[in-house]
Structure formats: structure tokens, C-alpha cells
Enzyme design. Sequence first.
Site, short mmCIF file in Angstrom:
data_model
loop_
_atom_site.label_atom_id
_atom_site.label_comp_id
_atom_site.label_asym_id
_atom_site.label_seq_id
_atom_site.Cartn_x
_atom_site.Cartn_y
_atom_site.Cartn_z
N HIS A 27 0.86 -1.19 0.00
CA HIS A 27 0.00 0.00 0.00
C HIS A 27 0.90 1.24 0.00
O HIS A 27 1.15 1.83 1.05
CB HIS A 27 -0.92 -0.01 1.22
CG HIS A 27 -1.97 1.05 1.21
ND1 HIS A 27 -3.20 0.88 1.81
CD2 HIS A 27 -1.99 2.31 0.70
CE1 HIS A 27 -3.93 1.97 1.65
NE2 HIS A 27 -3.20 2.86 0.99
N GLU A 67 -2.67 -1.64 -3.09
CA GLU A 67 -3.76 -0.86 -2.50
C GLU A 67 -3.44 0.62 -2.56
O GLU A 67 -2.27 1.01 -2.49
CB GLU A 67 -3.96 -1.24 -1.03
CG GLU A 67 -4.28 -2.68 -0.78
CD GLU A 67 -4.43 -2.98 0.70
OE1 GLU A 67 -5.03 -4.01 1.03
OE2 GLU A 67 -3.94 -2.18 1.53
N HIS A 118 -8.12 -5.83 7.47
CA HIS A 118 -7.90 -4.81 8.50
C HIS A 118 -8.17 -5.41 9.88
O HIS A 118 -9.30 -5.74 10.22
CB HIS A 118 -8.74 -3.55 8.32
CG HIS A 118 -8.07 -2.34 8.89
ND1 HIS A 118 -7.23 -1.52 8.16
CD2 HIS A 118 -8.07 -1.82 10.14
CE1 HIS A 118 -6.77 -0.55 8.92
NE2 HIS A 118 -7.25 -0.72 10.13
N ASP A 119 -7.11 -5.56 10.64
CA ASP A 119 -7.15 -6.04 12.03
C ASP A 119 -7.56 -7.51 12.17
O ASP A 119 -7.90 -7.95 13.28
CB ASP A 119 -8.05 -5.16 12.90
CG ASP A 119 -7.47 -3.76 13.10
OD1 ASP A 119 -6.26 -3.59 12.87
OD2 ASP A 119 -8.22 -2.84 13.48
#
Length: 240
Positions: A43, A70, A190-191
Site C-alpha cells: 500500500h 492498494e 484490517h485487524d
Amino acid sequence: MTRLSVNINKIATIRNARGGNVPDVIAAAVACERFGAEGITVHPRPDERHIRYDDVRRIRPVVRTELNIEGNPVESFRKLVHEVRPDQVTLVPDAPDALTSSAGWDTVANRRLLSAICGEFKAEGIRVSIFVDPDPDMVKAAADCGADRVELYTAGYAERFPASPEEAVRPYVRAAEAAREAGLGLNAGHDLNLDNLSFYISRIPWTDEVSIGHALISDALYLGLETTIRKYLDCIVRGI
């Protein structure tokens, strides 16, 4: 089976803190694949505070599985994607000064922009995924924009998981079902971590890919990169 794409941004963060080329992000990408990762995610942000644009250029020739880039489709990012031609580009609406991604696209309000970007990248044979919150309306609108996949932003799931796994995953199941009905592929990220990944996959086994970076690289500090990747792959298998 759900594929594991390892986000190597944090490795670049460590390198940049000291300067030089230690740790080597190119060698890390190769090692992740050797240890079983089925994709590499990067990213790059405009300030290049972790992955740099030149890193992406150097990573492209060595990735043998799948390269996922990303980012917010600003002009410099779009030029990089056209130059490198990854297997997948994930469109993320983060501001240049964002610490990390914090929300998905409003695919209704941004339909004109996203439709143009999807068409631009797909014309070169690049699969396009749009980062969205777990909202069936946003998922359906992503399909209308011409996306191939959506990536569900799983921070909310991770936050609620310790108190109530079923409640945490419920909106994601609805969004995932909307994606399947719309003919979209399905990613998540994410997470996600060793504690919550198996449960997520068990409820949404048609997930095509999970992109995991911060938790995985953090775990690798204690467990080693090879052991950590194998543990994440085991989580996926247990979930399915």
C-alpha cells in the site's frame, strides 16, 4: 479456499526508521511466498512513509503468486499501477495523511469516479477490488461501478469480536451475501489476526482472499515469519 495475502508495509516501516536496506522488503516478499503466502500486498502512500513507489517496481518481477496494490487512485498511484500492472488493485479512500485506512468508499456518491477507474484498470487486465464498509448497499453499488471484487473493511469486526463474535460478524455476513448475489468476488482486511480469523472464515467461507499485515508482522517478531504464516494458513483451514 481463501488465499492469504501478506501486506509487507510494516517491514518497510522498520527499514525506513533507520535508513539503508535492512530489513530488505524484496527479500521479505520472496520469503513470505516461500513460507506459503499466496499473495503479496503493498500500500504505497504519497509520502512513502513505508512502501515506496520504487519498492513496488522492484517487487513486481519477483512475486510469483499474486501482487495486490492498494491505494487511493490519485494520479501518481494510477501511473504506478499502469506501469507495474499488478494482478489486483484495491481502491482505498484514505487521505494522504491518514495513519491507516479508516473507512470504505461511499460507492454511491463516488460512482462516477470509481466507474472510470475500474474501467481504466480493467482495460489492462487488472482485477479491481473496492474497499467498502460492511453495507450491502455499498457492496451493490460497487458492482454497478464495474468492480470485480469488494474488500470488506474488518476493523469493526475485530473491535467487537472479543465481546460477541456472532454479533461482530453479522453485518459482514449480510454484506458478503450481497457480494455473492451481485456476482462479486470477496476479499477482507484490517485487524484480522490469529484470534479472530478462523471464526470470520467459518461464517463467510466463500471469502476469496484476506490481506493481513500489521498483526502478522507483529506476530512474526515473536514467532518468526515462517511459523507465523503457517499459523495464519492454519486459521484459514480451520475456518473452512
